[in-house]
Design a protein around this motif. Structure first.
Motif, short mmCIF file in Angstrom:
data_model
loop_
_atom_site.label_atom_id
_atom_site.label_comp_id
_atom_site.label_asym_id
_atom_site.label_seq_id
_atom_site.Cartn_x
_atom_site.Cartn_y
_atom_site.Cartn_z
N LYS A 42 0.87 -1.38 -0.06
CA LYS A 42 0.03 0.06 0.02
C LYS A 42 0.86 1.23 0.08
O LYS A 42 1.69 1.25 0.64
N VAL A 43 0.54 2.46 -0.74
CA VAL A 43 1.14 3.48 -0.82
C VAL A 43 0.33 4.67 -0.83
O VAL A 43 -0.98 4.52 -1.58
N THR A 126 -2.17 -1.28 -3.87
CA THR A 126 -3.27 -0.53 -3.61
C THR A 126 -2.58 0.90 -3.16
O THR A 126 -1.99 1.13 -2.55
N PHE A 127 -3.65 1.95 -3.86
CA PHE A 127 -3.06 3.47 -3.61
C PHE A 127 -4.41 4.24 -2.86
O PHE A 127 -5.48 3.89 -3.46
N GLY A 128 -3.81 4.89 -2.18
CA GLY A 128 -4.62 6.22 -1.81
C GLY A 128 -3.77 7.45 -2.17
O GLY A 128 -2.84 7.29 -2.63
N ALA A 129 -4.69 8.54 -2.10
CA ALA A 129 -4.25 9.77 -2.57
C ALA A 129 -4.72 10.80 -1.86
O ALA A 129 -6.11 10.71 -1.69
N ILE A 148 -7.02 4.84 -7.83
CA ILE A 148 -6.94 4.81 -6.20
C ILE A 148 -8.00 4.12 -5.39
O ILE A 148 -9.15 4.37 -5.94
N LYS A 149 -8.04 3.65 -4.26
CA LYS A 149 -8.95 3.07 -3.59
C LYS A 149 -9.49 4.21 -2.78
O LYS A 149 -10.52 3.86 -2.27
N HIS A 249 -10.31 3.28 5.28
CA HIS A 249 -10.82 2.70 4.10
C HIS A 249 -9.57 2.15 3.14
O HIS A 249 -9.79 1.46 2.25
N LEU A 250 -8.42 2.57 3.29
CA LEU A 250 -7.52 2.09 2.73
C LEU A 250 -6.76 0.67 2.98
O LEU A 250 -6.50 0.35 4.24
#
Length: 250
Positions: A42-43, A126-129, A148-149, A249-250
């Motif tokens: 994850k990032v 998995t990406f968040g931003a 992005i997730k 959520h991530l």
């Protein structure tokens, strides 16, 4: 699309950066890595304002997210041509509209895509931003394509209301947090109300939250004057709400 004077106003914050400059896919990035164990797949993509990864304030925010257990990558999608921090000095009148044609989506988005592709090659799935001002545009664009997730924006710039909000509702599966404020020419109270109407009250199934920070102005979450109590509370509040949203959520 346009900017406002607040896009190049603010205050430098104090601190010593803890992250590192790394090259990912040939692109310079500022990277924050947790000192504790963290999920390597994850990032969180940190998409900065027009001052880019060079601004200390942005580096310190990356560090703060890493301190909360997230691997964070802030790409230099301004290709080494961010607005210099002295544009924030009193009396400066930086010509933002003259700068912008060299930093349109067509010229900046490919850099971001290159970094994402390289991270995927290294096992990130998995990406968040989180995007600030200028970076908010890219959070929406990535969410439209479901790259992005999880999506977070603070006082986003360059959004079209209601078009982008309606498109988000129709195409994205990523829960969205908007950190908004009182005085924001780029995402004013009217646009905030439109966002609530389109996405709020459970209408957007993945999840929608809009936080509102009274007495704050555009840029507060990055460049706000921490000597002002309302701004300090807003900056810290936006950060903590973002951390909570990613943890959920991530």
């Amino acid at each position: 699309m346009s900017f406002c004077s607040a896009c190049v106003q603010g205050v430098r914050h104090k601190g010593e950066p803890e992250g590192k400059i790394e090259t990912i896919g040939g692109i310079t990035c500022y990277v924050g890595t947790p000192t504790v164990d963290y999920p390597k797949d994850k990032v969180v993509l940190f998409l900065p304002d027009v001052f880019g990864i060079e601004l200390l304030n942005n580096k310190l925010l990356v560090d703060d997210f890493a301190r909360n257990g997230f691997k964070v990558v802030a790409p230099d999608y301004l290709h080494g041509d961010a607005i210099p921090e002295d544009a924030m000095n009193p009396g400066k009148n930086f010509d933002l509209m003259a700068w912008f044609p060299g930093h349109t989506t067509e010229k900046t988005r490919p850099i971001l895509d290159t970094v994402i592709a390289a991270l995927k090659e290294h096992g990130v799935t998995t990406f968040g931003a989180t995007g600030y001002c200028f970076g908010g545009r890219y959070v929406f664009d990535l969410a439209f394509e479901n790259i992005i997730k999880v999506s977070v924006v603070a006082h986003p710039s360059l959004l079209k209301t209601p078009d982008d909000l309606e498109k988000y509702a129709a195409t994205s599966k990523a829960p969205l947090l908007i950190n908004s404020c009182t005085v924001d020419q780029q995402f004013p109270l009217e646009s905030q109300a439109v966002a609530d109407k389109i996405l709020g009250d459970g209408k957007f199934a993945p999840g929608y939250v809009r936080e509102y920070f009274e007495g704050c102005t555009h840029g507060f979450a990055v460049r706000g004057d921490l000597n002002d109590p309302a701004t300090k509370a807003g900056k810290e509040g936006a950060f903590s709400k973002t951390v909570e949203f990613f943890l959920k959520h991530l």
